[in-house]
Design a protein around this motif. Structure first.
Motif, PDB file in Angstrom:
ATOM      1  N   ARG A 184       0.861  -1.185   0.000  1.00  0.00           N
ATOM      2  CA  ARG A 184       0.000   0.000   0.000  1.00  0.00           C
ATOM      3  C   ARG A 184       0.895   1.233   0.000  1.00  0.00           C
ATOM      4  N   GLN A 241       1.961   5.122   0.759  1.00  0.00           N
ATOM      5  CA  GLN A 241       1.792   6.250   1.670  1.00  0.00           C
ATOM      6  C   GLN A 241       2.753   7.356   1.247  1.00  0.00           C
ATOM      7  N   CYS A 294       3.573  -1.339   3.719  1.00  0.00           N
ATOM      8  CA  CYS A 294       3.392  -0.021   3.118  1.00  0.00           C
ATOM      9  C   CYS A 294       4.710   0.467   2.542  1.00  0.00           C
ATOM     10  N   TRP A 299      -1.837   8.352   4.285  1.00  0.00           N
ATOM     11  CA  TRP A 299      -2.352   7.868   3.006  1.00  0.00           C
ATOM     12  C   TRP A 299      -2.445   9.020   2.017  1.00  0.00           C
TER      13      TRP A 299
END
Length: 144
Positions: A11, A13, A93, A46
């Motif tokens: 993910r 960031q 992340c 995010w």
């Protein structure tokens, strides 16, 4: 357990590496504590709809540390870390790091009661963070 996005990608960031020159003319790095584990980290979060990644990084620096300043439009690096979610799962992340030259540090900001803030020398900041990739970015960014 490590959770990845559906396409097996970490993910994404964005984060800000806040810095200023100290009275001695040498760089200082501001770190904040994470809310859950209280580790030393950089302000990050995010991506934000309607904001470019560097703008979102600057916004995180304001929300988490009350910082205002000039943010670089290009990342100076990225690192990976395991984010612990509220349900105790972990998600991998990748954080894109943007430099933030701090002009002003506000006394009051949205997360002031949830975090500690401290200015470090680059060497101290690199030692204080747990993520080797972030430590490498701090060392590289502060080489003169």
């Amino acid at each position: 357990m490590t959770l990845l996005d559906d396409d097996n990608e970490p993910r994404r960031q964005v984060g800000a590496l806040p810095f200023r020159l100290g009275r001695d003319g040498k760089p200082k790095i501001l770190l904040v504590t994470s809310r859950e584990s209280r580790r030393w980290v950089i302000p990050k979060g995010w991506p934000m709809k309607g904001r470019k990644p560097f703008q979102a990084a600057a916004r995180e620096a304001y929300e988490e540390a009350g910082l205002r300043g000039a943010v670089g439009k290009r990342p100076i690096g990225h690192y990976l870390y395991q984010k612990r979610l509220k349900n105790l799962d972990a998600v991998l992340c990748q954080v894109k790091v943007f430099p933030l030259k701090v002009r002003k540090q506000l006394k009051h900001f949205p997360e002031e009661h949830q975090r500690e803030l401290r200015w470090f020398t680059p060497a101290e900041a690199a030692e204080a963070v747990s993520e080797p990739g972030l430590a490498a970015i701090i060392r590289a960014a502060c080489r003169t």
